[in-house]
Design an enzyme around this catalytic site. Structure first.
Site, PDB file in Angstrom:
ATOM      1  N   CYS A 331       0.835  -1.200   0.000  1.00  0.00           N
ATOM      2  CA  CYS A 331       0.000   0.000   0.000  1.00  0.00           C
ATOM      3  C   CYS A 331       0.876   1.259   0.000  1.00  0.00           C
ATOM      4  O   CYS A 331       1.563   1.536  -0.976  1.00  0.00           O
ATOM      5  CB  CYS A 331      -0.967  -0.039   1.178  1.00  0.00           C
ATOM      6  SG  CYS A 331      -2.365   1.101   1.020  1.00  0.00           S
ATOM      7  N   HIS A 428      -3.688  -5.604   1.047  1.00  0.00           N
ATOM      8  CA  HIS A 428      -3.545  -5.901   2.466  1.00  0.00           C
ATOM      9  C   HIS A 428      -4.057  -7.315   2.725  1.00  0.00           C
ATOM     10  O   HIS A 428      -4.909  -7.823   2.008  1.00  0.00           O
ATOM     11  CB  HIS A 428      -4.356  -4.923   3.310  1.00  0.00           C
ATOM     12  CG  HIS A 428      -3.789  -3.544   3.357  1.00  0.00           C
ATOM     13  ND1 HIS A 428      -2.617  -3.231   4.003  1.00  0.00           N
ATOM     14  CD2 HIS A 428      -4.253  -2.376   2.824  1.00  0.00           C
ATOM     15  CE1 HIS A 428      -2.375  -1.940   3.883  1.00  0.00           C
ATOM     16  NE2 HIS A 428      -3.348  -1.400   3.170  1.00  0.00           N
TER      17      HIS A 428
END
Length: 486
Positions: A331, A428
């Site tokens: 991310c 994630h």
């Protein structure tokens, strides 16, 4: 309408979240339909909900313990800190706006109404709702605007059990002092107390329990021993992250950024016997024997890029790469690995542009809309399925995106450098996919023999062990019986 009770604490990190997880599992084993709830949470560790939003990761784990889907009603107000004085506000799983601390209190009535509505939604669906407070119920300077502790409990008349942490010292004063500063209206809702994290012979504290009981007239529901394996459960706050887990030969070093987010990504790595997982603290060098450096997610990418450079970690990362080590950015960490990050409007913090580490030939432009949702891909690293989620601002593009980290038909995620050593992904939760993780660890360790480690089987057995300890040391039946119809 179902019944409800609330677990509140004498301070932060006294064990409220884990206690609620244990209680909902214990209630489930008694045949109840039970759900967790936290009116207001402050954490950058969020999870995706079944209704497509985001809410606190601790409540996600509690929902897992209860055997139910995680819904945004279980944490309707989430504060995600962006700076020392402000947070992004998530209402019912969706971004509301960013507010400074002083601005937040002008929204109390709105946020309280949101929390009450979500709470009642759960009461309509479940036999029992076990709510969790936030921080300390004794923060009397904030009581007027409180919706997280006694402010919420008194609004609805929810019975409260107080938890104190003996490991911090001064536990007697914690509990007695808490009662001393509370208004009588708040005191009337308190049913009793629990002493948590006791080490050694509990009988040595019998006189302490009796003293607290005599001074407060509150019932003791028991003394809970220190449960060392709790460190393997999801951490709600970055301050809960221990420095190191495991003693395996394959070393993974995660940079503990100042605004680290979604660090539950690494929970499956904590219990993998092949690994030594290290969270590298500010001011410490990255260990030279590291196999894989992970730059994790962050609530403010450019701020943490600058933080990373201030630690000298960029120098360590380049040295690691020269030794042939692997690097993974997740991310915000993926964005940091690129050439440039552009945030002219300040969507991710203060309006600014920054030169990234330049280890991936990509660039990121921040945008207003958040990319949010559960995702499934096939890893190009090892051909295994990844079930994860995205929760980020910005769009990343560039030459290295032509060699993505993962694909599914026409969709692509992330990027891999030409030499294959540097990888970036927006996914994630990727390490929760056992087959992907097992194959990935084999690759970075250089070990030709693949081993299979299954996360959910391990974490469930530890949770069951915790519940057994809970039942042996606390009067769980009495605690559950304090719940009343709301």
């Amino acid at each position: 309408m179902g019944k409800a009770l609330m677990i509140q604490g004498c301070g932060s990190n006294v064990g409220k979240s884990l206690l609620v997880a244990g209680l909902v599992r214990a209630a489930k084993k008694r045949g109840m339909r039970v759900a967790p709830f936290k009116p207001q949470n402050m954490s950058n560790n969020a999870a995706i909900t079944v209704d497509g939003g985001e809410a606190g990761r601790a409540q996600s784990f509690q929902a897992y313990a209860a055997g139910i889907d995680f819904h945004s009603d279980m944490n309707p107000v989430l504060l995600k800190p962006e700076s020392t004085i402000g947070s992004q506000i998530i209402l019912n799983g969706k971004k509301y706006k960013s507010l400074k601390a002083r601005e937040y209190y002008f929204h109390k009535e709105k946020f309280l109404a949101v929390a009450i509505k979500s709470f009642r939604n759960l009461l309509n669906k479940f036999d029992l709702v076990i709510a969790e407070g936030a921080g300390s119920l004794a923060e009397v300077n904030l009581r007027k605007s409180d919706i997280a502790n006694m402010g919420f409990a008194t609004e609805l008349g929810i019975p409260v059990i107080v938890v104190a942490d003996i490991e911090r010292g001064g536990v007697i004063a914690q509990i007695i002092g808490t009662k001393e500063v509370l208004d009588q209206k708040d005191i009337n809702l308190i049913e009793g107390f629990v002493i948590n994290k006791f080490r050694g012979d509990q009988s040595l504290f019998d006189d302490g329990v009796a003293f607290i009981n005599n001074k407060t007239d509150w019932k003791s529901f028991g003394v809970m021993p220190f449960f060392d394996k709790a460190k393997l459960f999801p951490a709600e706050d970055s301050q809960d992250l221990k420095n190191s887990f495991g003693t395996g030969k394959c070393v993974i070093s995660v940079l503990k950024l100042s605004r680290i987010a979604n660090f539950d990504d690494f929970d499956p790595l904590k219990i993998d016997k092949r690994l030594k997982l290290t969270f590298v603290e500010a001011g410490s060098p990255i260990p030279a024997d590291t196999n894989l450096i992970i730059i994790p997610g962050t609530k403010s990418t450019i701020a943490d890029l600058n933080f990373l450079k201030c630690q000298g970690w960029d120098i360590d990362i380049r040295a690691h790469l020269r030794r042939g080590g692997f690097i993974l950015g997740i991310c915000g960490g993926f964005q940091i690995l690129g050439n440039e990050i552009t945030d002219d409007q300040g969507y991710d913090g203060i309006p600014s542009n920054a030169e990234g580490l330049g280890l991936l030939d990509v660039q990121t432009i921040m945008g207003k809309e958040k990319n949010l949702g559960k995702k499934e891909f096939i890893s190009t690293v090892n051909g295994k399925k990844i079930s994860g989620y995205e929760i980020h601002l910005g769009i990343t593009s560039g030459n290295d995106c032509n060699k993505p980290f993962a694909t599914l038909r026409e969709r692509k995620d992330g990027a891999i450098s030409s030499n294959g050593l540097v990888m970036g992904t927006y996914l994630h939760g990727l390490f929760f996919s056992d087959e992907f993780r097992n194959k990935f660890v084999t690759k970075i360790s250089g070990n030709e023999k693949e081993e299979n480690v299954y996360f959910n089987d391990n974490i469930d057995s530890i949770l069951e062990e915790f519940v057994n300890v809970l039942e042996e040391n606390l009067d769980v039946d009495s605690m559950l019986s304090t719940a009343r119809n709301i």
